[in-house]
Design a protein around this motif. Structure first.
Motif, PDB file in Angstrom:
ATOM      1  N   LYS A  13       0.837  -1.198   0.000  1.00  0.00           N
ATOM      2  CA  LYS A  13       0.000   0.000   0.000  1.00  0.00           C
ATOM      3  C   LYS A  13       0.873   1.248   0.000  1.00  0.00           C
ATOM      4  CE  LYS A  13      -3.855  -2.166   2.352  1.00  0.00           C
ATOM      5  NZ  LYS A  13      -4.664  -2.207   3.572  1.00  0.00           N
ATOM      6  N   LEU A  14       0.330   2.319  -0.563  1.00  0.00           N
ATOM      7  CA  LEU A  14       1.065   3.575  -0.632  1.00  0.00           C
ATOM      8  C   LEU A  14       1.044   4.298   0.708  1.00  0.00           C
ATOM      9  CD1 LEU A  14      -0.076   5.106  -4.028  1.00  0.00           C
ATOM     10  CD2 LEU A  14       2.086   4.024  -3.498  1.00  0.00           C
ATOM     11  N   SER A  15       2.199   4.791   1.122  1.00  0.00           N
ATOM     12  CA  SER A  15       2.291   5.645   2.303  1.00  0.00           C
ATOM     13  C   SER A  15       2.419   7.103   1.894  1.00  0.00           C
ATOM     14  CB  SER A  15       3.507   5.269   3.155  1.00  0.00           C
ATOM     15  OG  SER A  15       3.275   4.082   3.841  1.00  0.00           O
ATOM     16  N   LEU A  16       3.053   7.333   0.747  1.00  0.00           N
ATOM     17  CA  LEU A  16       3.258   8.696   0.258  1.00  0.00           C
ATOM     18  C   LEU A  16       3.303   8.649  -1.261  1.00  0.00           C
ATOM     19  CD1 LEU A  16       4.014  11.698   0.890  1.00  0.00           C
ATOM     20  CD2 LEU A  16       6.396  10.962   0.811  1.00  0.00           C
ATOM     21  N   ASN A  17       2.594   9.567  -1.881  1.00  0.00           N
ATOM     22  CA  ASN A  17       2.608   9.685  -3.334  1.00  0.00           C
ATOM     23  C   ASN A  17       2.609  11.178  -3.651  1.00  0.00           C
ATOM     24  OD1 ASN A  17       2.632   8.821  -5.963  1.00  0.00           O
ATOM     25  ND2 ASN A  17       0.425   8.582  -6.098  1.00  0.00           N
ATOM     26  N   ALA A  18       3.804  11.742  -3.848  1.00  0.00           N
ATOM     27  CA  ALA A  18       3.946  13.186  -4.015  1.00  0.00           C
ATOM     28  C   ALA A  18       4.530  13.513  -5.384  1.00  0.00           C
ATOM     29  CB  ALA A  18       4.856  13.735  -2.922  1.00  0.00           C
ATOM     30  N   THR A  19       4.146  14.670  -5.898  1.00  0.00           N
ATOM     31  CA  THR A  19       4.731  15.183  -7.139  1.00  0.00           C
ATOM     32  C   THR A  19       5.279  16.571  -6.853  1.00  0.00           C
ATOM     33  OG1 THR A  19       2.646  16.149  -7.885  1.00  0.00           O
ATOM     34  CG2 THR A  19       3.128  13.906  -8.607  1.00  0.00           C
ATOM     35  N   PHE A  20       6.348  16.926  -7.550  1.00  0.00           N
ATOM     36  CA  PHE A  20       6.919  18.257  -7.428  1.00  0.00           C
ATOM     37  C   PHE A  20       7.708  18.578  -8.677  1.00  0.00           C
ATOM     38  CE2 PHE A  20       9.023  15.150  -4.681  1.00  0.00           C
ATOM     39  CZ  PHE A  20      10.295  15.052  -5.216  1.00  0.00           C
ATOM     40  N   GLU A  21       8.052  19.841  -8.827  1.00  0.00           N
ATOM     41  CA  GLU A  21       8.793  20.301 -10.007  1.00  0.00           C
ATOM     42  C   GLU A  21      10.102  20.950  -9.584  1.00  0.00           C
ATOM     43  OE1 GLU A  21       6.893  22.365 -13.159  1.00  0.00           O
ATOM     44  OE2 GLU A  21       4.926  21.559 -12.642  1.00  0.00           O
ATOM     45  N   PHE A  22      11.157  20.643 -10.333  1.00  0.00           N
ATOM     46  CA  PHE A  22      12.464  21.252 -10.157  1.00  0.00           C
ATOM     47  C   PHE A  22      13.109  21.411 -11.518  1.00  0.00           C
ATOM     48  CE2 PHE A  22      11.826  19.819  -5.833  1.00  0.00           C
ATOM     49  CZ  PHE A  22      12.382  20.851  -5.100  1.00  0.00           C
ATOM     50  N   ASP A  23      14.126  22.257 -11.584  1.00  0.00           N
ATOM     51  CA  ASP A  23      14.819  22.509 -12.842  1.00  0.00           C
ATOM     52  C   ASP A  23      15.809  21.416 -13.210  1.00  0.00           C
ATOM     53  OD1 ASP A  23      13.475  24.897 -13.303  1.00  0.00           O
ATOM     54  OD2 ASP A  23      14.953  26.059 -12.167  1.00  0.00           O
ATOM     55  N   ASN A  24      16.297  20.657 -12.194  1.00  0.00           N
ATOM     56  CA  ASN A  24      17.284  19.620 -12.493  1.00  0.00           C
ATOM     57  C   ASN A  24      17.165  18.459 -11.505  1.00  0.00           C
ATOM     58  OD1 ASN A  24      19.127  20.122 -10.180  1.00  0.00           O
ATOM     59  ND2 ASN A  24      19.442  22.078 -11.212  1.00  0.00           N
ATOM     60  N   ASP A  25      17.784  17.338 -11.862  1.00  0.00           N
ATOM     61  CA  ASP A  25      17.696  16.117 -11.058  1.00  0.00           C
ATOM     62  C   ASP A  25      18.344  16.276  -9.684  1.00  0.00           C
ATOM     63  OD1 ASP A  25      16.444  14.984 -13.235  1.00  0.00           O
ATOM     64  OD2 ASP A  25      18.133  13.705 -13.799  1.00  0.00           O
ATOM     65  N   ALA A  30      17.731  15.986  -3.840  1.00  0.00           N
ATOM     66  CA  ALA A  30      17.923  16.575  -2.511  1.00  0.00           C
ATOM     67  C   ALA A  30      16.572  16.800  -1.827  1.00  0.00           C
ATOM     68  CB  ALA A  30      18.700  17.880  -2.616  1.00  0.00           C
ATOM     69  N   HIS A  31      15.597  17.316  -2.575  1.00  0.00           N
ATOM     70  CA  HIS A  31      14.266  17.537  -2.015  1.00  0.00           C
ATOM     71  C   HIS A  31      13.601  16.205  -1.648  1.00  0.00           C
ATOM     72  CE1 HIS A  31      10.327  19.315  -1.374  1.00  0.00           C
ATOM     73  NE2 HIS A  31       9.839  18.341  -2.124  1.00  0.00           N
ATOM     74  N   GLY A  32      13.741  15.212  -2.514  1.00  0.00           N
ATOM     75  CA  GLY A  32      13.152  13.900  -2.243  1.00  0.00           C
ATOM     76  C   GLY A  32      13.711  13.269  -0.984  1.00  0.00           C
ATOM     77  N   ARG A  33      15.020  13.337  -0.812  1.00  0.00           N
ATOM     78  CA  ARG A  33      15.642  12.786   0.403  1.00  0.00           C
ATOM     79  C   ARG A  33      15.183  13.540   1.652  1.00  0.00           C
ATOM     80  NH1 ARG A  33      19.204   8.981  -1.198  1.00  0.00           N
ATOM     81  NH2 ARG A  33      20.314   9.257  -3.154  1.00  0.00           N
ATOM     82  N   GLN A  34      15.078  14.860   1.551  1.00  0.00           N
ATOM     83  CA  GLN A  34      14.609  15.661   2.674  1.00  0.00           C
ATOM     84  C   GLN A  34      13.163  15.313   3.026  1.00  0.00           C
ATOM     85  OE1 GLN A  34      14.877  19.884   2.066  1.00  0.00           O
ATOM     86  NE2 GLN A  34      13.738  20.359   3.920  1.00  0.00           N
ATOM     87  N   ARG A  35      12.340  15.176   2.002  1.00  0.00           N
ATOM     88  CA  ARG A  35      10.923  14.835   2.229  1.00  0.00           C
ATOM     89  C   ARG A  35      10.783  13.460   2.878  1.00  0.00           C
ATOM     90  NH1 ARG A  35       5.884  16.130  -0.465  1.00  0.00           N
ATOM     91  NH2 ARG A  35       4.360  15.334   1.009  1.00  0.00           N
ATOM     92  N   LEU A  36      11.605  12.499   2.455  1.00  0.00           N
ATOM     93  CA  LEU A  36      11.581  11.163   3.064  1.00  0.00           C
ATOM     94  C   LEU A  36      11.909  11.246   4.550  1.00  0.00           C
ATOM     95  CD1 LEU A  36      13.381   9.176   0.252  1.00  0.00           C
ATOM     96  CD2 LEU A  36      11.005   8.833   0.991  1.00  0.00           C
ATOM     97  N   GLU A  37      12.896  12.056   4.907  1.00  0.00           N
ATOM     98  CA  GLU A  37      13.254  12.233   6.317  1.00  0.00           C
ATOM     99  C   GLU A  37      12.119  12.901   7.088  1.00  0.00           C
ATOM    100  OE1 GLU A  37      15.821  11.069   8.034  1.00  0.00           O
ATOM    101  OE2 GLU A  37      16.656  10.126   6.237  1.00  0.00           O
ATOM    102  N   GLU A  38      11.542  13.954   6.523  1.00  0.00           N
ATOM    103  CA  GLU A  38      10.448  14.673   7.176  1.00  0.00           C
ATOM    104  C   GLU A  38       9.244  13.778   7.426  1.00  0.00           C
ATOM    105  OE1 GLU A  38       9.622  17.933   4.561  1.00  0.00           O
ATOM    106  OE2 GLU A  38      11.412  19.047   5.184  1.00  0.00           O
ATOM    107  N   GLU A  39       8.970  12.885   6.496  1.00  0.00           N
ATOM    108  CA  GLU A  39       7.808  11.992   6.600  1.00  0.00           C
ATOM    109  C   GLU A  39       8.134  10.698   7.332  1.00  0.00           C
ATOM    110  OE1 GLU A  39       4.730  12.718   5.520  1.00  0.00           O
ATOM    111  OE2 GLU A  39       5.227  14.615   4.538  1.00  0.00           O
TER     112      GLU A  39
END
Length: 59
Positions: A13-25, A30-39
């Motif tokens: 089952k899904l615990s988190l399903n987020a979308t976001f926009e950035f200019d580069n990978d 970096a944002h994805g890793r931070q979000r994983l820690e926050e959640e």
């Protein structure tokens, strides 16, 4: 560019399903890793993708 961060529980089952926009990978990763820690999801199965390209994966 659109990025998709998905986190799964052990039963699939899904615990988190987020979308976001950035200019580069690098910024998106970096944002994805931070979000994983926050959640509190960093130890769970997760992936970060862009247009089918797998940027982060942990099982």
């Amino acid at each position: 560019m659109h990025y998709f961060l998905t986190v799964f529980q052990k039963d699939g089952k899904l615990s988190l399903n987020a979308t976001f926009e950035f200019d580069n990978d690098e910024e998106a990763i970096a944002h994805g890793r931070q979000r994983l820690e926050e959640e509190n999801c960093a130890a769970m199965t997760h992936r970060l993708t862009r247009s089918g390209k797998l940027l982060i994966f942990q099982r």
